[in-house]
Design a protein around this motif. Structure first.
Motif, PDB file in Angstrom:
ATOM      1  N   ARG A   1     -32.366  14.953   0.855  1.00  0.00           N
ATOM      2  CA  ARG A   1     -31.202  14.575   1.671  1.00  0.00           C
ATOM      3  C   ARG A   1     -30.855  15.683   2.669  1.00  0.00           C
ATOM      4  O   ARG A   1     -30.515  15.412   3.823  1.00  0.00           O
ATOM      5  CB  ARG A   1     -30.008  14.300   0.762  1.00  0.00           C
ATOM      6  CG  ARG A   1     -28.832  13.625   1.481  1.00  0.00           C
ATOM      7  CD  ARG A   1     -27.602  13.637   0.585  1.00  0.00           C
ATOM      8  NE  ARG A   1     -27.873  13.035  -0.708  1.00  0.00           N
ATOM      9  CZ  ARG A   1     -27.753  11.739  -0.956  1.00  0.00           C
ATOM     10  NH1 ARG A   1     -27.357  10.928  -0.015  1.00  0.00           N
ATOM     11  NH2 ARG A   1     -28.003  11.268  -2.174  1.00  0.00           N
TER      12      ARG A   1
ATOM     13  N   ARG B   1     -27.139   9.053   6.258  1.00  0.00           N
ATOM     14  CA  ARG B   1     -27.170   8.235   5.056  1.00  0.00           C
ATOM     15  C   ARG B   1     -28.209   7.126   5.154  1.00  0.00           C
ATOM     16  O   ARG B   1     -28.994   6.900   4.225  1.00  0.00           O
ATOM     17  CB  ARG B   1     -25.789   7.632   4.810  1.00  0.00           C
ATOM     18  CG  ARG B   1     -25.702   6.823   3.504  1.00  0.00           C
ATOM     19  CD  ARG B   1     -24.452   5.972   3.425  1.00  0.00           C
ATOM     20  NE  ARG B   1     -24.434   4.939   4.439  1.00  0.00           N
ATOM     21  CZ  ARG B   1     -23.570   4.880   5.436  1.00  0.00           C
ATOM     22  NH1 ARG B   1     -22.613   5.793   5.563  1.00  0.00           N
ATOM     23  NH2 ARG B   1     -23.617   3.906   6.327  1.00  0.00           N
TER      24      ARG B   1
ATOM     25  N   HIS C   1     -30.729  15.564   6.770  1.00  0.00           N
ATOM     26  CA  HIS C   1     -29.549  16.023   7.508  1.00  0.00           C
ATOM     27  C   HIS C   1     -29.945  17.038   8.578  1.00  0.00           C
ATOM     28  O   HIS C   1     -29.545  16.922   9.749  1.00  0.00           O
ATOM     29  CB  HIS C   1     -28.553  16.642   6.525  1.00  0.00           C
ATOM     30  CG  HIS C   1     -27.304  17.170   7.170  1.00  0.00           C
ATOM     31  ND1 HIS C   1     -27.244  18.392   7.809  1.00  0.00           N
ATOM     32  CD2 HIS C   1     -26.059  16.641   7.288  1.00  0.00           C
ATOM     33  CE1 HIS C   1     -26.029  18.588   8.266  1.00  0.00           C
ATOM     34  NE2 HIS C   1     -25.288  17.532   7.968  1.00  0.00           N
TER      35      HIS C   1
ATOM     36  N   ASN D   1     -23.074  10.983  10.300  1.00  0.00           N
ATOM     37  CA  ASN D   1     -23.228  10.893   8.851  1.00  0.00           C
ATOM     38  C   ASN D   1     -23.758   9.534   8.408  1.00  0.00           C
ATOM     39  O   ASN D   1     -24.499   9.442   7.414  1.00  0.00           O
ATOM     40  CB  ASN D   1     -21.887  11.194   8.171  1.00  0.00           C
ATOM     41  CG  ASN D   1     -21.551  12.669   8.175  1.00  0.00           C
ATOM     42  OD1 ASN D   1     -22.037  13.430   7.350  1.00  0.00           O
ATOM     43  ND2 ASN D   1     -20.726  13.097   9.128  1.00  0.00           N
ATOM     44  N   ASP D   2     -23.405   8.490   9.143  1.00  0.00           N
ATOM     45  CA  ASP D   2     -23.988   7.177   8.843  1.00  0.00           C
ATOM     46  C   ASP D   2     -25.487   7.186   9.111  1.00  0.00           C
ATOM     47  O   ASP D   2     -26.273   6.596   8.361  1.00  0.00           O
ATOM     48  CB  ASP D   2     -23.313   6.091   9.698  1.00  0.00           C
ATOM     49  CG  ASP D   2     -21.903   5.775   9.214  1.00  0.00           C
ATOM     50  OD1 ASP D   2     -21.536   6.242   8.120  1.00  0.00           O
ATOM     51  OD2 ASP D   2     -21.173   5.068   9.941  1.00  0.00           O
TER      52      ASP D   2
ATOM     53  N   ASN E   1     -31.580   6.761   2.924  1.00  0.00           N
ATOM     54  CA  ASN E   1     -31.758   5.571   2.092  1.00  0.00           C
ATOM     55  C   ASN E   1     -33.076   4.872   2.381  1.00  0.00           C
ATOM     56  O   ASN E   1     -33.722   4.341   1.460  1.00  0.00           O
ATOM     57  CB  ASN E   1     -30.588   4.608   2.300  1.00  0.00           C
ATOM     58  CG  ASN E   1     -29.304   5.096   1.653  1.00  0.00           C
ATOM     59  OD1 ASN E   1     -29.342   5.914   0.734  1.00  0.00           O
ATOM     60  ND2 ASN E   1     -28.174   4.618   2.125  1.00  0.00           N
TER      61      ASN E   1
END
Length: 487
Positions: A297, A340, A301, A336-337, A344
């Motif tokens: 993750r 994410r 980022h 941030n979306d 995913n």
């Protein structure tokens, strides 16, 4: 003063959220090909806009001179002299001022194969020659009328082309305006500085040739039309993409420490390159396949952070950081979306591949905590946040440095939840965590660790089973997987 940030809502960024490909198709290659297509279309659109604007200028100058020629012919229409005399004089008047006769220089990248732009007098001479050929065989009685009719016909053609040009130009400019890209955004009240690493390298080794990575693609947009894109190096195969040592260092920076991220980018501007983003995303995928979710993750980022910075250019990096650290700003939500959703997709794809190949992360070597004696209870003690005890204060610092998933698992005081988090870590990272838990007094464990991956550990487990001290050992992964136990 009221600042308008609505333009951020129209920020055009590369996105692969709507891309679905066949399982046999390499999605990374497909996405990168799609991104390359988007960038190519964008550059082609801008090239066409520059070309059409230049052609509009040329046509305006040509129409002005056609009108002057028509005016001269109509003025002497009743003259007994030859029209060629007045045509020649008019064209000579065009050529009398070299600065006015020379057509404007085309923008860089437009008509680059043309050795030299012709003069307006040459264009008019060519036009007159065409008109003359058109009525040469018919041999009209009134040459003035024939020339006027022919020149007027060419004027109508140029005007028709000009109308089409305006329509096409308006369409392209509307399309470009509806897709505001980040390299078009400039904030006059803001200022940021990124160290010129290329100049430092040149000073250190002036004889060594280096490739310079430009942070702001818009600064060289005109030359970028003709120059190849070297961001990805000589190897375009995604299968050969690897994370660089610099990107790996960037990935291991403390999560959510944006001041450290900005400082790192300022000190290492070469990190803002497409190949570094690719390397981080590949590292995220490989880490997810190994079950290292938190690191995967973080790699996503950091990779997207570099992608946004590359799109904005050096003038927008500082502004971008100020926006994504403000939870009330739309940029914070968008970024941030994106992180994410990208993570995913990587997580989902890695799970599919693991299922297809049978390489379940649960079958890799893991560290798990188990009590040897079933009557022995392993307790979890979380240091209090407001304690005044120096030892507990230090232990609290260690606890707060743990990843959020591990903190949540410890808060449940469930050994199973802690083992789930440890199972997603590499053996090296999990060993460090277990050591920190013991040193911080967060686990009440009996001394000694049995590592089921070694011969000595297997022998010890067999002895314990023979003595009846161990009733059950939880297997980690499929048969053949590794088992790590605690005394």
């Amino acid at each position: 003063m009221v600042l308008d940030y609505s333009k951020w809502d129209q920020l055009e960024l590369s996105d692969d959220s709507d891309i679905e490909v066949h399982p046999n198709v390499d999605k990374r290659s497909f996405i990168r090909a799609k991104q390359a297509q988007i960038h190519q279309q964008r550059e082609q659109r801008r090239h066409d806009i520059k070309t059409l604007k230049y052609e509009r200028i040329i046509n305006d100058g040509l129409l002005t001179r056609i009108d002057k020629l028509l005016e001269s012919l109509k003025k002497h229409e009743d003259s007994s002299a030859s029209p060629d005399e007045f045509i020649f004089q008019t064209i000579m008047d065009f050529a009398s001022d070299p600065t006015e006769d020379q057509a404007p220089t085309p923008p860089e990248g437009v008509y680059q194969n043309e050795p030299e732009q012709p003069k307006y007098s040459q264009m008019m001479s060519s036009l007159v020659d065409q008109v003359k050929k058109e009525f040469e065989e018919s041999k009209p009685d009134n040459l003035f009328k024939a020339y006027i009719q022919g020149v007027q016909g060419h004027k109508d053609k140029v005007q028709g082309l000009q109308t089409q040009l305006f329509e096409r130009l308006a369409q392209l400019e509307k399309e470009e305006g509806s897709k505001i890209t980040s390299d078009q955004l400039h904030e006059g009240f803001n200022q940021s500085h990124v160290a010129k690493a290329a100049e430092k390298a040149k000073a250190a080794a002036p004889a060594k040739k280096r490739d310079v990575e430009l942070l702001n693609p818009g600064a060289a947009s005109s030359s970028a039309i003709n120059a190849p894109n070297n961001d990805e190096g000589d190897d375009d195969d995604p299968a050969n993409v690897e994370i660089s040592p610099l990107a790996k260092k960037f990935a291991h920076l403390k999560p959510n420490d944006y001041s450290a991220y900005l400082q790192f980018i300022s000190e290492h501007p070469e990190i803002v390159a497409e190949k570094e983003t690719d390397g981080l995303l590949v590292e995220a995928f490989n880490s997810q396949m190994k079950g290292q979710e938190e690191y995967a993750r973080q790699c996503v980022h950091q990779g997207l952070l570099l992608q946004y910075c590359r799109s904005l250019g050096p003038d927008g990096i500082k502004l971008f950081f100020s926006r994504i650290t403000n939870k009330e700003h739309r940029a914070f939500t968008l970024f941030n979306d994106d992180v994410r959703d990208t993570y995913n997709r990587i997580k989902s794809r890695s799970a599919e591949l693991s299922k297809e190949t049978g390489n379940d992360p649960a079958g890799v070597e893991q560290i798990q905590l188990h009590a040897v004696d079933p009557n022995t209870k392993i307790t979890i003690n979380i240091p209090a946040a407001g304690s005044q005890d120096p030892t507990e204060i230090e232990a609290r610092k260690v606890f707060e440095a743990f990843p959020p998933e591990l903190q949540k698992a410890l808060a449940t005081e469930s050994l199973d939840e802690v083992n789930k988090v440890l199972g997603n870590m590499s053996v090296e990272d999990a060993e460090v965590v277990v050591e920190q838990l013991g040193q911080g007094g967060m686990l009440s464990l009996e001394e000694g660790i049995i590592d089921g991956t070694t011969e000595e550990g297997k022998k010890k487990i067999a002895e314990i089973e023979a003595e009846g001290k161990l009733e059950e050992i939880q297997e980690v992964g499929e048969p053949g997987g590794d088992v790590t136990e605690l005394d």
